[in-house]
Design an enzyme around this catalytic site. Structure first.
Site, PDB file in Angstrom:
ATOM      1  N   ALA A 274       0.849  -1.191   0.000  1.00  0.00           N
ATOM      2  CA  ALA A 274       0.000   0.000   0.000  1.00  0.00           C
ATOM      3  C   ALA A 274       0.885   1.241   0.000  1.00  0.00           C
ATOM      4  O   ALA A 274       2.098   1.169   0.226  1.00  0.00           O
ATOM      5  CB  ALA A 274      -0.913  -0.014   1.213  1.00  0.00           C
TER       6      ALA A 274
ATOM      7  N   GLN B 158       1.631   3.631   1.975  1.00  0.00           N
ATOM      8  CA  GLN B 158       2.501   3.851   3.135  1.00  0.00           C
ATOM      9  C   GLN B 158       3.080   2.533   3.658  1.00  0.00           C
ATOM     10  O   GLN B 158       3.180   2.315   4.859  1.00  0.00           O
ATOM     11  CB  GLN B 158       1.728   4.580   4.234  1.00  0.00           C
ATOM     12  CG  GLN B 158       1.567   6.066   3.983  1.00  0.00           C
ATOM     13  CD  GLN B 158       2.896   6.806   4.004  1.00  0.00           C
ATOM     14  OE1 GLN B 158       3.815   6.461   4.739  1.00  0.00           O
ATOM     15  NE2 GLN B 158       2.990   7.864   3.206  1.00  0.00           N
ATOM     16  N   SER B 159       3.516   1.681   2.760  1.00  0.00           N
ATOM     17  CA  SER B 159       4.016   0.366   3.142  1.00  0.00           C
ATOM     18  C   SER B 159       5.334   0.427   3.908  1.00  0.00           C
ATOM     19  O   SER B 159       6.331   0.973   3.417  1.00  0.00           O
ATOM     20  CB  SER B 159       4.205  -0.487   1.881  1.00  0.00           C
ATOM     21  OG  SER B 159       4.911  -1.673   2.167  1.00  0.00           O
ATOM     22  N   ASN B 160       5.345  -0.154   5.091  1.00  0.00           N
ATOM     23  CA  ASN B 160       6.592  -0.296   5.850  1.00  0.00           C
ATOM     24  C   ASN B 160       7.529  -1.292   5.163  1.00  0.00           C
ATOM     25  O   ASN B 160       8.753  -1.122   5.169  1.00  0.00           O
ATOM     26  CB  ASN B 160       6.304  -0.791   7.268  1.00  0.00           C
ATOM     27  CG  ASN B 160       5.460   0.164   8.067  1.00  0.00           C
ATOM     28  OD1 ASN B 160       5.668   1.372   8.033  1.00  0.00           O
ATOM     29  ND2 ASN B 160       4.487  -0.367   8.788  1.00  0.00           N
TER      30      ASN B 160
ATOM     31  N   VAL C 160       7.813  -1.927   1.949  1.00  0.00           N
ATOM     32  CA  VAL C 160       8.446  -1.309   0.781  1.00  0.00           C
ATOM     33  C   VAL C 160       9.618  -0.432   1.211  1.00  0.00           C
ATOM     34  O   VAL C 160      10.690  -0.455   0.591  1.00  0.00           O
ATOM     35  CB  VAL C 160       7.403  -0.504  -0.016  1.00  0.00           C
ATOM     36  CG1 VAL C 160       8.069   0.487  -0.960  1.00  0.00           C
ATOM     37  CG2 VAL C 160       6.495  -1.450  -0.800  1.00  0.00           C
TER      38      VAL C 160
END
Length: 332
Positions: free
Chosen positions: A73, A75-77, A79
């Site tokens: 998503a 705000q992916s942690n 990624v």
């Protein structure tokens, strides 16, 4: 279980601390709370994906990949940590970000994890909500491979049998820490989403015959769907470790009461949990995973689900960089 036979790189700051939450325990009137600080894994502000990436990037290196592809998503942690380790290892990083929440807040679209993704040099491709992310990643991989590159795909959240090895290892680490300080752990609680963290923990704790039950607080699915997802990955992980059948279905337990309106969408409980941990313990949770996980734990304590003399460990999965994307949620 012998995980040393699997390819692995060593860049996480391990073991992560196991700390008492004395102020919060006192405020809530028991049980005795502890926090496993996987926000302190060291990579790009830390988080649980770092453990998974040690094994995933080890496999990528073994396969001589020059480009890492992953997704999440906005705000992916996951990624953010993937982009960071790709940079450190000198690999190209292609990222697909799904606009899953529908938020048009500039902070959400450009700050927090997105800002860090860009600082780490990842090439970001934005896709609409509902995109078949696995198919989209495969298209990117085909494009890279056809142009002479060698792509390695990491699934969302790093949640595969390879990635879950990071949390099999974490389970063994936690058992060792508890043994060293004569701490009886009665319950382990964590947020559960893409399933790799909870699956690995269950496999590791079952494999060590620890007797420690795991409860996953869902962030994007209901109880039934999440339990099936976690159990399926736990079975695959056990097979990968050559211990098939070692995980019982009843060992996989999730609670879907704290998702709210959906993934990444704030709840009153999450806001309270983030504020309480900050004010009482000086610890930052994130709005998507650990905030909702802790909200569930706090509510269950208030409902009397745990005895006052029990020891409960909360696994902090990190993600505090995401707070900057939710500025208006905490300043309204």
């Amino acid at each position: 279980m012998n995980i040393s036979r699997f390819p692995r790189l060593h860049f996480a700051h391990l073991p992560t601390p196991l700390e008492p939450l004395e102020n919060l325990s006192k405020l809530l009137g028991g049980p005795k709370l502890f926090i496993k600080r996987d926000d302190c894994t060291g990579l790009a502000t830390g988080g649980n994906k770092t453990r998974k990436l040690e094994f995933l990037m080890g496999e990528a290196q073994q396969k001589k990949a020059d480009t890492i592809i992953s997704q999440g998503a906005t705000q992916s942690n996951h990624v953010r940590q993937t982009a960071a380790i790709s940079s450190k290892l000198g690999l190209r990083c292609e990222i697909l970000l799904e606009h899953r929440t529908g938020s048009e807040d500039p902070d959400y679209l450009e700050n927090g994890n997105v800002l860090l993704d860009k600082l780490f040099g990842a090439n970001i491709r934005s896709v609409p909500a509902g995109t078949d992310m696995d198919a989209a990643m495969q298209e990117v991989a085909d494009e890279i491979n056809q142009n002479g590159g060698k792509a390695y795909i990491i699934p969302g959240g790093g949640s595969s049998p390879t990635g879950a090895l990071g949390y099999v290892n974490c389970a063994m680490e936690l058992v060792g820490q508890a043994n060293d300080r004569s701490l009886r752990i009665d319950h382990l609680i964590t947020a559960t989403g893409s399933a790799g963290t909870q699956s690995g923990l269950v496999v590791g704790l079952e494999g060590t015959r620890s007797g420690i039950p795991v409860l996953g607080i869902c962030v994007n699915a209901d109880k039934a769907a999440q339990e099936e997802k976690v159990f399926a990955l736990a079975e695959k992980t056990a097979d990968y470790l050559n211990v098939p059948g070692s995980v019982k279905r009843e060992s996989v337990v999730a609670n879907g009461d704290y998702v709210g309106l959906g993934y990444g969408l704030p709840t009153d409980g999450m806001i309270e949990a983030v504020q309480l941990l900050a004010e009482q313990e000086g610890i930052l949770l994130d709005p998507v995973y650990s905030g909702k996980g802790m909200a569930g734990l706090i509510d269950l304590i208030r409902k009397g689900e745990f005895r006052k003399d029990e020891n409960v460990v909360f696994l902090h999965t990190g993600g505090s960089a995401g707070l900057f994307a939710y500025r208006k949620t905490f300043t309204a």
